[in-house]
Design a protein around this motif. Structure first.
Motif, PDB file in Angstrom:
ATOM      1  N   GLU A 169     -63.915  32.801 -15.074  1.00 55.53           N
ATOM      2  CA  GLU A 169     -62.536  32.688 -15.553  1.00 55.53           C
ATOM      3  C   GLU A 169     -61.580  32.486 -14.388  1.00 55.53           C
ATOM      4  O   GLU A 169     -60.787  31.541 -14.366  1.00 55.53           O
ATOM      5  CB  GLU A 169     -62.128  33.951 -16.319  1.00 55.53           C
ATOM      6  N   ALA A 170     -61.691  33.380 -13.397  1.00 54.65           N
ATOM      7  CA  ALA A 170     -60.803  33.275 -12.251  1.00 54.65           C
ATOM      8  C   ALA A 170     -61.107  31.987 -11.503  1.00 54.65           C
ATOM      9  O   ALA A 170     -60.203  31.282 -11.052  1.00 54.65           O
ATOM     10  CB  ALA A 170     -60.988  34.481 -11.327  1.00 54.65           C
ATOM     11  N   GLY A 171     -62.403  31.660 -11.403  1.00 56.11           N
ATOM     12  CA  GLY A 171     -62.798  30.454 -10.686  1.00 56.11           C
ATOM     13  C   GLY A 171     -62.148  29.204 -11.256  1.00 56.11           C
ATOM     14  O   GLY A 171     -61.641  28.355 -10.525  1.00 56.11           O
ATOM     15  N   LYS A 172     -62.144  29.106 -12.589  1.00 57.87           N
ATOM     16  CA  LYS A 172     -61.548  27.927 -13.235  1.00 57.87           C
ATOM     17  C   LYS A 172     -60.081  27.800 -12.867  1.00 57.87           C
ATOM     18  O   LYS A 172     -59.606  26.740 -12.477  1.00 57.87           O
ATOM     19  CB  LYS A 172     -61.689  28.051 -14.763  1.00 57.87           C
ATOM     20  N   ILE A 173     -59.354  28.930 -12.994  1.00 64.44           N
ATOM     21  CA  ILE A 173     -57.918  28.903 -12.706  1.00 64.44           C
ATOM     22  C   ILE A 173     -57.685  28.579 -11.241  1.00 64.44           C
ATOM     23  O   ILE A 173     -56.865  27.720 -10.890  1.00 64.44           O
ATOM     24  CB  ILE A 173     -57.273  30.267 -13.032  1.00 64.44           C
ATOM     25  N   ILE A 174     -58.445  29.247 -10.382  1.00 66.19           N
ATOM     26  CA  ILE A 174     -58.242  29.053  -8.953  1.00 66.19           C
ATOM     27  C   ILE A 174     -58.538  27.619  -8.559  1.00 66.19           C
ATOM     28  O   ILE A 174     -57.789  26.991  -7.810  1.00 66.19           O
ATOM     29  CB  ILE A 174     -59.120  30.036  -8.157  1.00 66.19           C
ATOM     30  N   LEU A 175     -59.616  27.072  -9.125  1.00 71.49           N
ATOM     31  CA  LEU A 175     -59.973  25.698  -8.806  1.00 71.49           C
ATOM     32  C   LEU A 175     -58.852  24.756  -9.220  1.00 71.49           C
ATOM     33  O   LEU A 175     -58.392  23.909  -8.448  1.00 71.49           O
ATOM     34  CB  LEU A 175     -61.255  25.338  -9.565  1.00 71.49           C
ATOM     35  N   ALA A 176     -58.380  24.945 -10.461  1.00 69.50           N
ATOM     36  CA  ALA A 176     -57.338  24.056 -10.974  1.00 69.50           C
ATOM     37  C   ALA A 176     -56.074  24.183 -10.121  1.00 69.50           C
ATOM     38  O   ALA A 176     -55.505  23.178  -9.675  1.00 69.50           O
ATOM     39  CB  ALA A 176     -57.030  24.403 -12.424  1.00 69.50           C
ATOM     40  N   ILE A 177     -55.678  25.448  -9.865  1.00 62.69           N
ATOM     41  CA  ILE A 177     -54.433  25.618  -9.124  1.00 62.69           C
ATOM     42  C   ILE A 177     -54.604  25.165  -7.675  1.00 62.69           C
ATOM     43  O   ILE A 177     -53.693  24.591  -7.092  1.00 62.69           O
ATOM     44  CB  ILE A 177     -53.927  27.077  -9.232  1.00 62.69           C
ATOM     45  N   SER A 178     -55.799  25.356  -7.106  1.00 63.89           N
ATOM     46  CA  SER A 178     -56.028  24.899  -5.731  1.00 63.89           C
ATOM     47  C   SER A 178     -55.836  23.394  -5.629  1.00 63.89           C
ATOM     48  O   SER A 178     -55.240  22.890  -4.675  1.00 63.89           O
ATOM     49  CB  SER A 178     -57.447  25.228  -5.281  1.00 63.89           C
ATOM     50  N   VAL A 179     -56.388  22.682  -6.611  1.00 63.56           N
ATOM     51  CA  VAL A 179     -56.286  21.222  -6.556  1.00 63.56           C
ATOM     52  C   VAL A 179     -54.821  20.795  -6.688  1.00 63.56           C
ATOM     53  O   VAL A 179     -54.314  19.989  -5.900  1.00 63.56           O
ATOM     54  CB  VAL A 179     -57.145  20.579  -7.667  1.00 63.56           C
ATOM     55  N   ILE A 180     -54.134  21.403  -7.653  1.00 67.95           N
ATOM     56  CA  ILE A 180     -52.716  21.059  -7.841  1.00 67.95           C
ATOM     57  C   ILE A 180     -51.930  21.388  -6.577  1.00 67.95           C
ATOM     58  O   ILE A 180     -51.155  20.583  -6.073  1.00 67.95           O
ATOM     59  CB  ILE A 180     -52.123  21.839  -9.035  1.00 67.95           C
ATOM     60  N   LEU A 181     -52.210  22.573  -6.049  1.00 66.92           N
ATOM     61  CA  LEU A 181     -51.489  23.006  -4.853  1.00 66.92           C
ATOM     62  C   LEU A 181     -51.741  22.058  -3.697  1.00 66.92           C
ATOM     63  O   LEU A 181     -50.828  21.680  -2.962  1.00 66.92           O
ATOM     64  CB  LEU A 181     -51.952  24.413  -4.459  1.00 66.92           C
ATOM     65  N   TRP A 182     -53.000  21.661  -3.547  1.00 75.04           N
ATOM     66  CA  TRP A 182     -53.341  20.782  -2.435  1.00 75.04           C
ATOM     67  C   TRP A 182     -52.570  19.469  -2.544  1.00 75.04           C
ATOM     68  O   TRP A 182     -52.059  18.948  -1.568  1.00 75.04           O
ATOM     69  CB  TRP A 182     -54.845  20.540  -2.404  1.00 75.04           C
ATOM     70  N   VAL A 183     -52.512  18.948  -3.778  1.00 76.13           N
ATOM     71  CA  VAL A 183     -51.768  17.702  -3.979  1.00 76.13           C
ATOM     72  C   VAL A 183     -50.297  17.929  -3.647  1.00 76.13           C
ATOM     73  O   VAL A 183     -49.682  17.158  -2.912  1.00 76.13           O
ATOM     74  CB  VAL A 183     -51.915  17.214  -5.444  1.00 76.13           C
TER      75      VAL A 183
END
Ligand SMILES: Nc1nc2c(ncn2[C@@H]2O[C@H](COP(=O)(O)OP(=O)(O)OP(=O)(O)O)[C@@H](O)[C@H]2O)c(=O)[nH]1
Ligand SMILES: [Mg+2]
Lengths: 703, 76
Positions: A516-530
């Motif tokens: 659960e946390a992984g999904k959110i973190i992955l999604a937010i990491s990608v958005i953040l990186w962009v």
């Protein structure tokens, strides 16, 4: 397809082993614990019966009778009230605790009167044997006109036999136990006809629990209430009479079939333990030592595997960084995604230990004693003894904790418990705490034994707890209710935890957390990186040129120039602009715009904080230092020239993360449990303001 | 003097026989839990501040608050 699968419901009193049986039948891992009220919602699974026919098994919360008092009990009662509803079962397995049949049978006789096909499942046969009790199974089965099966749901014995019985056709018992009084019989018949019901007893329940018949229209319910009034029908009085009549039948039956009543000596052991565990002094001392031990173990034992995971990820990231060519996609992987995943995998050891400890508390039967021990104190704060369970399991995660409040009868006490549970420091706060504590507190030991970092961590948990009970106290005076509050709870006997159950819980919960946390973190990491790599128009480009121009005037090394450029680029990216906008608001707390970015990204899920700072600082520096902690340590505050993460900033952040809501999923569950947006919004506002003010105070005092 | 005794007034280890209830709404729940008129109830021990208490009835242990225990009338 689903329609023709046989539906089998598992019912019985709390703690009788329904979920254990459910797991044996379906192979799923429904949570199990030696505490009445572990299961608070229905769950279905599929089993293969003896004739290879598939059947749907429904695990339900425990109930003593079809007259519910708590929310979890209502879920079950409603299923049986609406015989035309989608969850109404084709067959019922009544799971009874064989060591104490008497109060398991009340529900059984009610189901018999509803003319449902019931199989009586005698569970805990191992314990019944130990207590020296023998049951005449044939006599029991004949007297009740029902199939009776003996099982041991803990070990999985007797399951095949039960499947065989369930795959045959189970027919309703011909026996009826309760005789409806003559004075209300005409009315019962009238209702039965009007709503085309199958049994008198079903109609009788329409009279008893009119308010909870949500599947009927308002007019229909009003009609029933008017008719009930006309014949002077008082639900409680009739309920009492019904219960006495049923127990009369049960007592006669048990006198016949139980050959040797259980020897009262056999659970003397439990009493002896209780003497110590509920003692005036020892009781509390032991309880607080248990909590203390949990915290020490989280910090001390988990350190080695955590360091290992941390350095492995740093190495991996480093390795990939060097072996991949430069480019935006590879940067995303090495600087965004890998640190992001590492940022949560590192906490697996701590989270696993936490879940294991809570699971052991529940499996041993100790949790019920904690409820007993704490009830009087909790009531002073507007809570209930049973609030202890949500508060303790809130240390792991607020979501199941808030669901666990369903066992609290009183609306006000339940609401207050829901409101304050998110203050308890959950496992998602651990990543944030651990990183920051390790950063600002030395690794020394007090008296060579107590780890300083562990003590600080413990005081953060304490802070959360104090915030919870003080908020509860305030709410106690603000909320008004006339509803009475109860604490009538069965005390389970102590049992050695079944380690497999503890293990399943740990694996299941840790897996859920990571994914659960992984999904959110992955999604937010990608958005953040962009957001951190791109900016509006050519702002980033322009800023970079300004830096290059300025530095060409001065003498600075290549490396310094690189660092300045990347940090300037970050500052002018979308993420930088976001942080900069927020900066004036958070400056009084000691935070800069980079921390501001992390506050924004962790608004929906606090654990994102770590991966966000990992991403931000890896973009903003060219340092060789690859662990997150190392990067934070080397971050400089340009205004003071000293480190960015001073003790004041660190404590301010810690206090903020202890008190702020920062969890979308919790808000969603609070909305569901309180049926509306009012409470989750008040909660969000209250926690945010409290977090802000406390962090402000801490920072101002310390700096 | 014919003061009715109730479970809240019992001492640890004492047993008594239930004779009735003094609260109608609560009695429905208590009956369901096995507090039947005529059955024996044993007072096991109380929590540190005297409340709640742990009693045995119908073969198992229950915890209840003093307030609830005081609605269970006993003969002893
Ligand atoms: N010795 C023994 N223990 C059992 C047996 N079946 C279940 N237990 C234990 O009894 C406790 C309760 O089991 P659960 O399956 O959680 O009971 P439940 O009926 O689902 O309980 P609620 O969800 O709280 O209503 C656990 O500690 C089990 O390990 C059995 O046959 N023998
Ligand atoms: Mg269960």
């Amino acid at each position: 397809m689903d329609g023709n699968r046989k539906k089998i419901a598992l019912v019985g009193k709390p703690n009788s082993g329904k979920s254990s049986l459910f797991n044996q039948l379906t192979g799923l891992n429904q949570k199990i614990g030696n505490f009445p009220g572990i299961t608070v919602d229905k769950r279905t699974g599929i089993t293969l019966l003896a004739n290879r026919e598939q059947a749907e098994i429904i695990d339900l919360p425990g109930i003593y009778s079809l007259y519910p008092r708590t929310l979890d009990e209502k879920i079950v009662a409603e299923i049986f009230a609406d015989q035309k509803g989608e969850h109404f079962p084709d067959c019922v397995a009544l799971v009874a605790d064989a060591t104490n049949l008497k109060n398991c049978m009340l529900l059984l006789t009610q189901l018999m009167d509803l003319k449902l096909p019931v199989v009586l499942v005698l569970n805990m046969m191992d314990l019944a044997a130990k207590s020296g009790q023998s049951i005449d199974i044939q006599g029991l089965s004949a007297s009740l006109d029902l199939p009776v099966v003996m099982i041991n749901a803990r070990k999985g014995e007797g399951i095949q036999e039960l499947k065989k019985v369930l795959s045959g056709s189970v027919v309703p018992s011909r026996k009826s136990v309760f005789q409806i009084g003559d004075e209300i019989k005409p009315l019962v018949r009238k209702i039965k006809e009007k709503f085309t019901l199958t049994t008198d007893y079903e109609a009788y329940h329409f009279l008893q629990q009119t308010e909870s018949l949500h599947f009927l229209s308002r007019e229909d319910r009003d009609y029933i209430e008017r008719e009930a009034k006309a014949v002077n029908f008082f639900p409680h009085k009739y309920q009492g009479a019904e219960t006495i009549m049923r127990y009369g039948f049960i007592q006669d039956l048990l006198n016949k079939v139980i050959l040797k009543t259980s020897d009262p000596e056999w659970n003397k052991f439990s009493y002896r333990i209780d003497k110590v565990l509920t003692h005036k002094v020892w009781g509390y001392l032991i309880f607080f030592s248990v909590l203390f031990l949990i915290f020490q173990s989280i910090f001390a034992w988990a350190q080695v595997p955590m360091d290992f995971i941390d350095s492995s990820f740093a190495k991996l990231s480093n390795f990939l960084d060097q072996s991949f060519p430069d480019g935006p996609l590879f940067d995303l992987i090495t600087q965004g995604i890998i640190p992001g995943i590492g940022g949560i995998l590192i906490f697996i050891p701590q989270i696993a230990i936490l879940f294991a400890c809570i699971s052991i508390l529940e499996e041993s039967g100790y949790m019920a004693r904690v409820v007993f021990l704490m009830d009087k104190i909790m009531r002073k704060f507007g809570l209930n003894g049973k609030s202890v369970v949500p508060l303790i399991s809130g240390l792991a995660c607020a979501i199941p904790a808030i669901m666990a409040t369903r066992t609290i009868e009183n609306w006000k006490e339940r609401l207050i418990t829901i409101f304050v549970t998110p203050f308890m420091s959950c496992s998602a706060r651990l990543p944030v705490f651990t990183i920051l504590v390790a950063l600002i507190i030395p690794e020394n030991k007090l008296f060579g034994f107590f780890n300083y970092q562990g003590l600080v961590l413990m005081s953060l948990y304490l802070l959360g707890f104090i915030a919870a009970i003080l908020s509860a106290l305030v709410m106690k005076f603000l909320l008004k209710t006339k509803e009475k509050s109860y604490l009538i709870m069965e005390m389970p006997t102590y049992r050695r935890p079944k380690w497999a159950n503890v293990g399943y819980t740990v694996v299941e919960k840790t897996k859920a957390f990571v994914f659960e946390a992984g999904k959110i973190i992955l999604a937010i990491s990608v958005i953040l990186w962009v957001l951190a790599s791109y900016g509006p128009g050519d702002k980033m480009q322009q800023a970079e040129e300004v830096v290059r121009f300025q530095s060409s005037q001065r003498q600075i090394s290549e490396q310094e120039l690189e660092a300045q450029i990347s940090s300037t680029r970050l500052e002018h990216s979308y993420a930088g602009i976001m942080g900069k906008t927020l900066e004036p608001v958070i400056r009084p707390l000691g935070y800069d715009w980079k921390i501001g970015i992390a506050l924004v990204t962790s608004f929906a899920a606090r654990e994102v904080f770590v991966s966000t700072i990992a991403t931000i600082y890896s973009l903003g520096s060219t340092d060789d230092e690859q662990t997150i902690k190392g990067r934070l340590k080397s971050e400089i505050n340009p205004e003071t020239g000293g480190p960015r993460y001073t003790r004041a900033v660190g404590f301010s952040l810690l206090v903020f993360y202890t008190l702020a809501m920062q969890c979308m999923s919790t808000l969603a569950i609070v909305k569901r449990e309180t049926k509306g947006w009012t409470w989750p919004l008040i909660q969000l506002g209250y926690m945010t303001v409290l977090a802000y003010l406390s962090a402000f105070a801490i920072f101002q005092i310390m700096s | 003097m014919d003061l009715k005794r109730n479970v809240a007034g019992m001492k640890p280890g004492e047993t008594g026989v239930i004779s009735g209830f003094s609260d109608d709404t609560l009695s429905a729940k208590l009956l369901e839990m096995g507090f039947l008129p005529g059955t024996a109830v044993r007072f096991n021990f109380s929590a540190p501040f005297g409340d709640p208490v742990c009693v045995s009835v119908s073969g198992y242990d229950l915890s209840l608050r003093l307030e609830e225990a005081s609605t269970i009338v006993i003969l002893s």
